[in-house]
Design a protein around this motif. Structure first.
Motif, PDB file in Angstrom:
ATOM      1  N   VAL A 124       0.862  -1.186   0.000  1.00 55.36           N
ATOM      2  CA  VAL A 124       0.000   0.000   0.000  1.00 55.36           C
ATOM      3  C   VAL A 124       0.902   1.240   0.000  1.00 55.36           C
ATOM      4  O   VAL A 124       1.800   1.352   0.835  1.00 55.36           O
ATOM      5  CB  VAL A 124      -0.910   0.020   1.244  1.00 55.36           C
ATOM      6  CG1 VAL A 124      -1.777   1.275   1.258  1.00 55.36           C
ATOM      7  CG2 VAL A 124      -1.790  -1.227   1.290  1.00 55.36           C
TER       8      VAL A 124
ATOM      9  N   ASN B 229       1.015   5.730  -1.207  1.00 57.70           N
ATOM     10  CA  ASN B 229       0.252   6.922  -1.591  1.00 57.70           C
ATOM     11  C   ASN B 229       0.226   7.076  -3.097  1.00 57.70           C
ATOM     12  O   ASN B 229       1.209   6.787  -3.765  1.00 57.70           O
ATOM     13  CB  ASN B 229       0.918   8.195  -1.038  1.00 57.70           C
ATOM     14  CG  ASN B 229       1.079   8.166   0.446  1.00 57.70           C
ATOM     15  OD1 ASN B 229       1.864   7.393   0.977  1.00 57.70           O
ATOM     16  ND2 ASN B 229       0.331   8.998   1.128  1.00 57.70           N
TER      17      ASN B 229
ATOM     18  N   GLY C  61      13.678   3.214  -6.099  1.00 57.63           N
ATOM     19  CA  GLY C  61      13.331   4.037  -4.937  1.00 57.63           C
ATOM     20  C   GLY C  61      14.332   3.848  -3.811  1.00 57.63           C
ATOM     21  O   GLY C  61      14.833   4.822  -3.229  1.00 57.63           O
TER      22      GLY C  61
ATOM     23  N   MET D   3      17.419   6.549  -2.152  1.00 60.43           N
ATOM     24  CA  MET D   3      17.762   6.822  -0.752  1.00 60.43           C
ATOM     25  C   MET D   3      19.275   6.672  -0.544  1.00 60.43           C
ATOM     26  O   MET D   3      19.899   7.472   0.160  1.00 60.43           O
ATOM     27  CB  MET D   3      17.043   5.852   0.194  1.00 60.43           C
ATOM     28  CG  MET D   3      15.535   5.878   0.109  1.00 60.43           C
ATOM     29  SD  MET D   3      14.768   7.144   1.125  1.00 60.43           S
ATOM     30  CE  MET D   3      15.012   6.469   2.754  1.00 60.43           C
TER      31      MET D   3
ATOM     32  N   ILE E 264      11.374   8.855   9.018  1.00 62.62           N
ATOM     33  CA  ILE E 264      10.314   7.886   8.729  1.00 62.62           C
ATOM     34  C   ILE E 264      10.088   7.036   9.980  1.00 62.62           C
ATOM     35  O   ILE E 264      11.026   6.485  10.544  1.00 62.62           O
ATOM     36  CB  ILE E 264      10.690   6.980   7.540  1.00 62.62           C
ATOM     37  CG1 ILE E 264      11.018   7.810   6.295  1.00 62.62           C
ATOM     38  CG2 ILE E 264       9.540   6.020   7.240  1.00 62.62           C
ATOM     39  CD1 ILE E 264      11.486   6.998   5.102  1.00 62.62           C
TER      40      ILE E 264
ATOM     41  N   GLN F  66      -4.112   4.023   6.334  1.00 60.92           N
ATOM     42  CA  GLN F  66      -5.214   4.832   5.791  1.00 60.92           C
ATOM     43  C   GLN F  66      -5.515   6.014   6.717  1.00 60.92           C
ATOM     44  O   GLN F  66      -5.864   7.103   6.244  1.00 60.92           O
ATOM     45  CB  GLN F  66      -6.468   3.973   5.593  1.00 60.92           C
ATOM     46  CG  GLN F  66      -6.320   2.882   4.533  1.00 60.92           C
ATOM     47  CD  GLN F  66      -6.207   3.403   3.100  1.00 60.92           C
ATOM     48  OE1 GLN F  66      -6.462   4.573   2.825  1.00 60.92           O
ATOM     49  NE2 GLN F  66      -5.798   2.550   2.179  1.00 60.92           N
TER      50      GLN F  66
ATOM     51  N   LEU G  35      -2.992   8.614   6.101  1.00 59.89           N
ATOM     52  CA  LEU G  35      -3.318   9.280   4.838  1.00 59.89           C
ATOM     53  C   LEU G  35      -4.306  10.428   5.072  1.00 59.89           C
ATOM     54  O   LEU G  35      -4.196  11.496   4.484  1.00 59.89           O
ATOM     55  CB  LEU G  35      -3.926   8.259   3.868  1.00 59.89           C
ATOM     56  CG  LEU G  35      -4.301   8.779   2.482  1.00 59.89           C
ATOM     57  CD1 LEU G  35      -3.050   9.010   1.655  1.00 59.89           C
ATOM     58  CD2 LEU G  35      -5.224   7.799   1.777  1.00 59.89           C
TER      59      LEU G  35
ATOM     60  N   GLU H  94      -2.799  13.471   5.800  1.00 58.90           N
ATOM     61  CA  GLU H  94      -1.940  13.915   4.698  1.00 58.90           C
ATOM     62  C   GLU H  94      -0.497  13.493   4.878  1.00 58.90           C
ATOM     63  O   GLU H  94       0.429  14.167   4.430  1.00 58.90           O
ATOM     64  CB  GLU H  94      -2.062  15.424   4.477  1.00 58.90           C
ATOM     65  CG  GLU H  94      -3.507  15.833   4.276  1.00 58.90           C
ATOM     66  CD  GLU H  94      -3.689  16.980   3.314  1.00 58.90           C
ATOM     67  OE1 GLU H  94      -2.761  17.785   3.200  1.00 58.90           O
ATOM     68  OE2 GLU H  94      -4.767  17.044   2.689  1.00 58.90           O
ATOM     69  N   LYS H  95      -0.302  12.375   5.543  1.00 56.23           N
ATOM     70  CA  LYS H  95       1.054  11.844   5.682  1.00 56.23           C
ATOM     71  C   LYS H  95       1.333  10.866   4.544  1.00 56.23           C
ATOM     72  O   LYS H  95       0.418  10.453   3.835  1.00 56.23           O
ATOM     73  CB  LYS H  95       1.193  11.153   7.035  1.00 56.23           C
ATOM     74  CG  LYS H  95       1.179  12.171   8.169  1.00 56.23           C
ATOM     75  CD  LYS H  95       1.334  11.529   9.520  1.00 56.23           C
ATOM     76  CE  LYS H  95       1.520  12.599  10.570  1.00 56.23           C
ATOM     77  NZ  LYS H  95       0.638  12.433  11.722  1.00 56.23           N
ATOM     78  N   PHE H  96       2.581  10.511   4.422  1.00 56.56           N
ATOM     79  CA  PHE H  96       2.970   9.520   3.426  1.00 56.56           C
ATOM     80  C   PHE H  96       3.128   8.177   4.119  1.00 56.56           C
ATOM     81  O   PHE H  96       3.633   8.118   5.244  1.00 56.56           O
ATOM     82  CB  PHE H  96       4.261   9.940   2.732  1.00 56.56           C
ATOM     83  CG  PHE H  96       4.070  11.182   1.902  1.00 56.56           C
ATOM     84  CD1 PHE H  96       3.654  11.088   0.587  1.00 56.56           C
ATOM     85  CD2 PHE H  96       4.253  12.446   2.457  1.00 56.56           C
ATOM     86  CE1 PHE H  96       3.439  12.226  -0.170  1.00 56.56           C
ATOM     87  CE2 PHE H  96       4.042  13.590   1.710  1.00 56.56           C
ATOM     88  CZ  PHE H  96       3.629  13.483   0.393  1.00 56.56           C
ATOM     89  N   ILE H  97       2.708   7.138   3.453  1.00 56.67           N
ATOM     90  CA  ILE H  97       2.664   5.842   4.126  1.00 56.67           C
ATOM     91  C   ILE H  97       3.136   4.710   3.224  1.00 56.67           C
ATOM     92  O   ILE H  97       3.189   4.831   2.004  1.00 56.67           O
ATOM     93  CB  ILE H  97       1.223   5.507   4.589  1.00 56.67           C
ATOM     94  CG1 ILE H  97       0.253   5.497   3.379  1.00 56.67           C
ATOM     95  CG2 ILE H  97       0.726   6.499   5.607  1.00 56.67           C
ATOM     96  CD1 ILE H  97      -0.100   4.153   2.892  1.00 56.67           C
ATOM     97  N   GLN H  98       3.473   3.619   3.868  1.00 55.03           N
ATOM     98  CA  GLN H  98       3.635   2.335   3.180  1.00 55.03           C
ATOM     99  C   GLN H  98       3.113   1.267   4.129  1.00 55.03           C
ATOM    100  O   GLN H  98       3.363   1.363   5.337  1.00 55.03           O
ATOM    101  CB  GLN H  98       5.112   2.023   2.908  1.00 55.03           C
ATOM    102  CG  GLN H  98       5.647   2.569   1.607  1.00 55.03           C
ATOM    103  CD  GLN H  98       7.107   2.198   1.386  1.00 55.03           C
ATOM    104  OE1 GLN H  98       7.747   1.598   2.249  1.00 55.03           O
ATOM    105  NE2 GLN H  98       7.618   2.548   0.240  1.00 55.03           N
ATOM    106  N   ALA H  99       2.431   0.277   3.616  1.00 48.36           N
ATOM    107  CA  ALA H  99       2.028  -0.876   4.420  1.00 48.36           C
ATOM    108  C   ALA H  99       2.170  -2.104   3.545  1.00 48.36           C
ATOM    109  O   ALA H  99       1.610  -2.148   2.454  1.00 48.36           O
ATOM    110  CB  ALA H  99       0.587  -0.727   4.894  1.00 48.36           C
TER     111      ALA H  99
ATOM    112  N   LYS I 224      10.543   6.845  -0.473  1.00 49.80           N
ATOM    113  CA  LYS I 224      11.083   6.282  -1.717  1.00 49.80           C
ATOM    114  C   LYS I 224      11.453   4.811  -1.570  1.00 49.80           C
ATOM    115  O   LYS I 224      11.335   4.033  -2.499  1.00 49.80           O
ATOM    116  CB  LYS I 224      12.345   7.054  -2.115  1.00 49.80           C
ATOM    117  CG  LYS I 224      12.090   8.493  -2.525  1.00 49.80           C
ATOM    118  CD  LYS I 224      13.426   9.200  -2.770  1.00 49.80           C
ATOM    119  CE  LYS I 224      13.265  10.697  -2.831  1.00 49.80           C
ATOM    120  NZ  LYS I 224      14.531  11.401  -2.558  1.00 49.80           N
TER     121      LYS I 224
END
Lengths: 386, 201
Positions: A177, A179, A275, A279, B19, B41, B44, B47-52, B77
């Motif tokens: 998941v 953005n 990506g 970094m 991070i 979510q 989000l 308005e933060k950036f995320i990864q899951a 990234k």
């Protein structure tokens, strides 16, 4: 322009399905079992919920999925499918037929390993296996690029009448998941337009033959014409990216140059690892090291002269491949060597590395170490091999 | 107060790190992936950036699994697995002896464990000298939801410990995503479990 975009978070696979929903293709033949991905599952739900009016055809194999796609596309339908790993290999017989028949089929691919031994984790061996099948191939770094590339690839495919693959890294992108910003439906609709096939199997007023025999007196000329079509794809890709930049605010090129201008050492890499490598580049730059990166996006057709131009001042280059070409050198490496061979008056050191096969992790620290290594370009080296 | 860093207010962790990284250790079927995605979510919404993303091993019910979350104020990234977590969440205490849950976890960072044991007992089992937050998430979910759903309850604890996202945003996301799936009654019970765990610190 960009006011109407929406910020969401989706897996790469779901981002692909979202883009497909907005395109609302006519036909999608699929074979939805392992190693299929959430793309088909997510899209099927959109269709079941009435959010897309696509005719989904569940077939008995990937070979049949691509065969049905050929039939549907030849009949003038905007046609898409998705596949991965062994599924793509089973389609392999039909891929050059889609190409040679000049059918703009779009395929969403989560790039994965191929057997044996059995493994469906992320690498690039499936898409590299079919790199000479005549399909346009575009790599994506993350969910955002998957979403954007889907529209760009569709427009390109239909413009030059060639099939196209949008490639994301299996799992690292397809199941993560992240953005992304999505466009409003009306903006997408306007960008992709209505599909008008040039030669339509069902156009009874102007009957045409599809899938003819071509003997030694004409086959070679067909192939030569197909080579031209691929060349045209290279030119049109740039135009379509430019147009897409205007509606999305995201400007894409043949590849991405990252801190490359004054770089003394650079990595060339495709997919999600770009990506992680950025970094590594950032951290080494903070320490004053002149390092950079070139991320492959359009792989077929391969933009040789543009990449040669971008790399011409970098004397030390490491090329990361997530594929083995047995008995040969890895594919992206070979293309980069060809690029730099065109610049005759400079001597470059180009070092091949193979990484990430069968889903093996690659870390930022690995990449930083690679930058510190001495590249002599003599032998292929391996990252993360136990 | 808005800061450059996400978590200046909490545990005084690695403040040079932009991070925030979490590892969930669980068994397949315990809902770690759901918890991770809810968190993402909710971030989000802020308005933060995320990864899951899960650790991509074989998925089998009952088998040990890991899932990762990253939250940042800047675009993320990297695509490597999380190797240096700020918080580790353990959904199944039987994993405590078998996994290296404390790897790269510093003493000013946190471990949240679903257990009936107390802090001292967890410390003995893991050897972790940092912040340990035990919570009987399974017991709480049995009591509030009537089902063993430790994933939602433990999320409440995680929010309290890390302040990584606001409780109300997790609640909103849960309501949006799950009312249609599990019905309003169960949704509200799950939310109550999250809130009770949040208040239990």
């Amino acid at each position: 322009m960009m006011n109407n975009s929406k910020k969401i978070a989706l897996t790469g696979g779901a981002a692909a399905a979202e883009a497909l929903k907005q395109i609302n293709p006519d036909v999608m033949p699929v074979y939805p079992i392992t190693p299929q991905t959430p793309i088909v599952e997510t899209f099927a739900k959109f269709v079941a919920d009435g959010e897309a009016a696509t005719e989904m055809i569940e077939v008995e194999s990937e070979h049949s999925a691509m065969s049905a796609a050929v039939g549907a596309s030849a009949a003038g339908a905007r046609t898409m499918t998705a596949s991965s790993s062994q599924g793509i290999l089973l389609m392999a017989e039909i891929l050059p037929i889609a190409f040679g028949t000049r059918l703009p089929i779009l395929m969403l691919v989560s790039a994965r390993a191929i057997s044996a031994p059995i493994n469906i984790h992320g690498d690039h061996q499936d898409v590299m296996f079919v790199r000479d099948s005549g399909w346009i191939q575009i790599f994506s770094e993350n969910a955002q690029e998957v979403y954007d590339n889907t529209f760009i690839a569709l427009r390109l495919a239909e413009k030059v009448r060639l099939p196209a693959m949008v490639i994301m890294d299996g799992f690292q992108t397809s199941h993560s998941v992240e953005n992304l910003e999505i466009l409003e439906n009306s903006v997408v609709k306007n960008f992709v337009g209505e599909y008008q096939s040039k030669n339509n199997l069902l156009d009874f007023e102007n009957p045409k033959s599809f899938g003819p025999v071509s003997l030694p007196n004409s086959y070679f000329e067909f192939k030569r014409a197909q080579i031209e079509a691929m060349k045209e794809a290279e030119t049109e890709y740039k135009n379509i990216c430019h147009e897409y930049g205007k509606i999305s605010g995201r400007n894409y090129d043949y590849f991405e140059s990252y801190k490359l201008d004054d770089a003394e050492k650079a990595i060339v890499v495709a997919g999600s690892t770009a990506g992680t490598a950025k970094m590594a580049v950032d951290e080494l730059r903070e320490q004053g090291e002149k390092v950079g990166l070139l991320k492959i996006k359009l792989f077929r057709p391969f933009p040789y002269d543009k990449i040669a131009e971008a790399l011409k001042n970098v004397k030390n280059i490491a090329v990361f491949d997530r594929t083995v070409s047995f008995g040969s050198k890895p594919p992206i490496y070979s293309e980069v060597v060809e690029c730099l061979y065109m610049i005759r008056d400079t001597k470059y050191i180009i070092q091949p590395y193979i990484y990430g096969l069968g889903g093996r992790e690659i870390f930022k620290e690995d990449i930083k170490k690679i930058f510190q290594e001495n590249w002599d370009g003599k032998e292929t080296k391996y990252i993360g091999l136990k | 107060m808005e800061t450059d860093f996400l978590y200046g207010i909490i545990l005084g962790m690695k403040l040079d790190k932009k991070i925030f990284e979490i590892i969930f250790h669980a068994r397949g079927g315990q809902g770690a992936k759901t918890a991770a995605e809810l968190l993402a979510q909710a971030a989000l919404k802020e308005e933060k950036f995320i990864q899951a993303f899960p650790d991509f091993g074989p998925e089998r019910t009952g088998a040990p699994m890991k899932t990762f979350v990253r939250v940042s104020n800047e675009p993320i990234k990297t695509h490597e697995p999380v190797v240096d977590p700020d918080v580790v969440v353990i959904l199944d205490e039987t994993l405590l002896g078998t996994i290296d849950a404390t790897k790269n976890l510093d003493e000013n960072e946190a471990m949240i464990v679903n257990t009936t044991s107390n802090r001292e007992m967890v410390k003995q089992k893991t050897g972790f000298v940092g912040n340990i937050y035990p919570i009987d998430a399974t017991g709480l979910s049995m009591e509030v939801i009537g089902e063993p759903r430790p994933n939602t309850a433990i999320l409440g604890k995680l929010l309290k410990v890390s302040e990584i996202v606001k409780l109300e945003n997790v609640v909103d996301v849960f309501r949006e995503k799950y009312t249609g799936k599990i019905g309003a009654e169960k949704t509200e019970k799950n939310i109550l479990a999250i809130e009770k765990a949040y208040d239990s610190l």
